[in-house]
Design a protein around this motif. Structure first.
Motif, mmCIF file in Angstrom:
data_model
loop_
_atom_site.group_PDB
_atom_site.id
_atom_site.type_symbol
_atom_site.label_atom_id
_atom_site.label_comp_id
_atom_site.label_asym_id
_atom_site.label_seq_id
_atom_site.Cartn_x
_atom_site.Cartn_y
_atom_site.Cartn_z
ATOM 1 N N MET A 151 0.859 -1.177 0.000
ATOM 2 C CA MET A 151 0.000 0.000 0.000
ATOM 3 C C MET A 151 0.899 1.232 0.000
ATOM 4 O O MET A 151 1.756 1.380 0.859
ATOM 5 C CB MET A 151 -0.890 -0.026 1.243
ATOM 6 N N ARG A 152 0.687 2.078 -0.973
ATOM 7 C CA ARG A 152 1.479 3.299 -1.088
ATOM 8 C C ARG A 152 0.556 4.502 -0.939
ATOM 9 O O ARG A 152 -0.383 4.674 -1.726
ATOM 10 C CB ARG A 152 2.181 3.336 -2.438
ATOM 11 N N LEU A 153 0.821 5.308 0.087
ATOM 12 C CA LEU A 153 0.005 6.485 0.359
ATOM 13 C C LEU A 153 0.827 7.751 0.168
ATOM 14 O O LEU A 153 2.023 7.774 0.469
ATOM 15 C CB LEU A 153 -0.542 6.435 1.786
ATOM 16 N N LEU A 154 0.176 8.782 -0.307
ATOM 17 C CA LEU A 154 0.792 10.096 -0.416
ATOM 18 C C LEU A 154 0.169 10.983 0.648
ATOM 19 O O LEU A 154 -1.049 11.147 0.691
ATOM 20 C CB LEU A 154 0.553 10.699 -1.808
ATOM 21 N N ALA A 155 1.004 11.515 1.536
ATOM 22 C CA ALA A 155 0.547 12.410 2.592
ATOM 23 C C ALA A 155 0.883 13.837 2.171
ATOM 24 O O ALA A 155 2.053 14.202 2.058
ATOM 25 C CB ALA A 155 1.227 12.059 3.913
ATOM 26 N N LEU A 156 -0.129 14.617 1.910
ATOM 27 C CA LEU A 156 0.021 15.962 1.372
ATOM 28 C C LEU A 156 -0.178 16.997 2.469
ATOM 29 O O LEU A 156 -1.255 17.082 3.065
ATOM 30 C CB LEU A 156 -0.996 16.175 0.243
ATOM 31 N N SER A 157 0.872 17.770 2.730
ATOM 32 C CA SER A 157 0.787 18.839 3.718
ATOM 33 C C SER A 157 0.392 20.132 3.038
ATOM 34 O O SER A 157 1.010 20.554 2.060
ATOM 35 C CB SER A 157 2.130 19.037 4.431
ATOM 36 N N GLY A 158 -0.627 20.783 3.578
ATOM 37 C CA GLY A 158 -1.076 22.062 3.048
ATOM 38 C C GLY A 158 -0.325 23.241 3.607
ATOM 39 O O GLY A 158 -0.638 24.387 3.297
ATOM 40 N N SER A 159 0.699 22.999 4.399
ATOM 41 C CA SER A 159 1.457 24.067 5.024
ATOM 42 C C SER A 159 2.752 24.331 4.270
ATOM 43 O O SER A 159 3.358 23.417 3.716
ATOM 44 C CB SER A 159 1.793 23.702 6.470
ATOM 45 N N THR A 160 3.187 25.571 4.294
ATOM 46 C CA THR A 160 4.470 25.935 3.689
ATOM 47 C C THR A 160 5.532 26.238 4.749
ATOM 48 O O THR A 160 6.670 26.536 4.400
ATOM 49 C CB THR A 160 4.312 27.149 2.751
ATOM 50 N N ARG A 161 5.174 26.151 6.021
ATOM 51 C CA ARG A 161 6.130 26.418 7.102
ATOM 52 C C ARG A 161 7.157 25.298 7.199
ATOM 53 O O ARG A 161 6.831 24.124 7.075
ATOM 54 C CB ARG A 161 5.413 26.521 8.445
ATOM 55 N N ARG A 162 8.403 25.665 7.464
ATOM 56 C CA ARG A 162 9.459 24.657 7.629
ATOM 57 C C ARG A 162 9.189 23.767 8.830
ATOM 58 O O ARG A 162 9.410 22.563 8.773
ATOM 59 C CB ARG A 162 10.824 25.320 7.766
ATOM 60 N N ALA A 163 8.750 24.337 9.932
ATOM 61 C CA ALA A 163 8.483 23.563 11.151
ATOM 62 C C ALA A 163 6.978 23.351 11.307
ATOM 63 O O ALA A 163 6.429 23.474 12.398
ATOM 64 C CB ALA A 163 9.059 24.270 12.361
ATOM 65 N N SER A 164 6.329 23.013 10.230
ATOM 66 C CA SER A 164 4.878 22.871 10.193
ATOM 67 C C SER A 164 4.380 21.750 11.102
ATOM 68 O O SER A 164 4.882 20.630 11.070
ATOM 69 C CB SER A 164 4.441 22.577 8.755
ATOM 70 N N THR A 165 3.359 22.055 11.877
ATOM 71 C CA THR A 165 2.690 21.060 12.711
ATOM 72 C C THR A 165 2.034 19.994 11.830
ATOM 73 O O THR A 165 2.087 18.803 12.138
ATOM 74 C CB THR A 165 1.616 21.759 13.575
ATOM 75 N N ASN A 166 1.435 20.417 10.722
ATOM 76 C CA ASN A 166 0.768 19.480 9.823
ATOM 77 C C ASN A 166 1.762 18.530 9.162
ATOM 78 O O ASN A 166 1.524 17.323 9.093
ATOM 79 C CB ASN A 166 -0.026 20.250 8.761
ATOM 80 N N THR A 167 2.866 19.074 8.692
ATOM 81 C CA THR A 167 3.893 18.222 8.089
ATOM 82 C C THR A 167 4.461 17.276 9.137
ATOM 83 O O THR A 167 4.679 16.091 8.861
ATOM 84 C CB THR A 167 5.002 19.076 7.456
ATOM 85 N N ALA A 168 4.692 17.775 10.338
ATOM 86 C CA ALA A 168 5.222 16.931 11.414
ATOM 87 C C ALA A 168 4.246 15.801 11.750
ATOM 88 O O ALA A 168 4.677 14.663 11.999
ATOM 89 C CB ALA A 168 5.518 17.772 12.653
ATOM 90 N N LEU A 169 2.947 16.090 11.748
ATOM 91 C CA LEU A 169 1.960 15.042 11.999
ATOM 92 C C LEU A 169 2.029 13.975 10.900
ATOM 93 O O LEU A 169 2.012 12.775 11.186
ATOM 94 C CB LEU A 169 0.549 15.630 12.086
ATOM 95 N N LEU A 170 2.136 14.400 9.655
ATOM 96 C CA LEU A 170 2.226 13.430 8.557
ATOM 97 C C LEU A 170 3.497 12.596 8.656
ATOM 98 O O LEU A 170 3.479 11.388 8.418
ATOM 99 C CB LEU A 170 2.148 14.159 7.212
ATOM 100 N N ARG A 171 4.611 13.230 9.027
ATOM 101 C CA ARG A 171 5.869 12.479 9.187
ATOM 102 C C ARG A 171 5.770 11.505 10.371
ATOM 103 O O ARG A 171 6.318 10.405 10.318
ATOM 104 C CB ARG A 171 7.040 13.422 9.351
ATOM 105 N N ALA A 172 5.065 11.896 11.411
ATOM 106 C CA ALA A 172 4.875 11.000 12.556
ATOM 107 C C ALA A 172 4.017 9.801 12.152
ATOM 108 O O ALA A 172 4.299 8.667 12.565
ATOM 109 C CB ALA A 172 4.244 11.755 13.719
ATOM 110 N N LEU A 173 2.997 10.027 11.339
ATOM 111 C CA LEU A 173 2.191 8.909 10.823
ATOM 112 C C LEU A 173 3.057 8.001 9.955
ATOM 113 O O LEU A 173 2.952 6.779 10.015
ATOM 114 C CB LEU A 173 0.990 9.417 10.039
ATOM 115 N N GLN A 174 3.917 8.601 9.163
ATOM 116 C CA GLN A 174 4.847 7.843 8.333
ATOM 117 C C GLN A 174 5.714 6.931 9.206
ATOM 118 O O GLN A 174 5.949 5.770 8.871
ATOM 119 C CB GLN A 174 5.717 8.832 7.545
#
Length: 182
Positions: free
Chosen positions: A1-24
């Motif tokens: 299963m291959r999923l793409l996690a798309l962050s809608g944030s452009t911040r370097r220390a984005s909470t949303n990106t960090a959440l997606l990386r934590a799920l990863q």
């Protein structure tokens, strides 16, 4: 299963990106999650740039969407709506067939943002026949660092809830997969 996690944030220390990386990081081994955190690098959508004139960054983004079995989106709320960079990325996708039947689910890194989530649900239900608003994972992570978010998501019982979300979404993706010829 291959999923793409798309962050809608452009911040370097984005909470949303960090959440997606934590799920990863907590994803089951049979699941690959690629985090796309470059919506800010996509040029502004223009129908004049579709087809052979499509910029390379957009072509790469579209290929990532095409190659995945499903998409997970996470986004901050700006002015009670979807941030411009994420909306722009979605606009590029609408110009293609890649997203029409793509399974999509949302995650959210805040207890706030319900107006944006409602707008996002409307947009995603419009662009994909397989957006499932019921598959949703939400944590209150405001003011947490990316390392703190990784620790929160990695610790029980949050890890268990995160894995359950991912497995539920993976099952949904498998059920919605196009039939392959025998």
């Amino acid at each position: 299963m291959r999923l793409l996690a798309l962050s809608g944030s452009t911040r370097r220390a984005s909470t949303n990106t960090a959440l997606l990386r934590a799920l990863q990081a907590v994803a089951p081994t049979r699941m690959r999650i690629d985090v796309y955190d470059r919506v800010g690098s996509l040029p502004v959508f223009s129908p004049d740039l579709e087809g052979p004139l499509t910029p390379v960054a957009v072509q790469d983004f579209m290929q990532s969407v095409h190659a995945c079995d499903g998409m997970i989106l996470s986004s901050p709320e700006y002015v009670r709506s979807i941030p411009g960079g994420l909306k722009n990325a979605i606009d590029w996708l609408v110009a293609t067939h890649h997203v029409i039947d793509k399974p999509i689910a949302l995650v959210h890194a805040s207890q706030r943002g319900d107006d944006m989530l409602q707008v996002m649900r409307t947009v995603l239900a419009t662009i994909s026949t397989n957006f499932n608003p019921e598959i949703f994972f939400r944590l209150s992570l405001l003011n947490e660092t990316p390392d703190g978010i990784a620790q929160i998501v990695g610790a029980p019982p949050t890890r268990s809830a995160a894995v359950t979300f991912l497995e539920t979404f993976a099952t949904f993706c498998r059920e919605r997969a196009p039939c392959k010829p025998a």
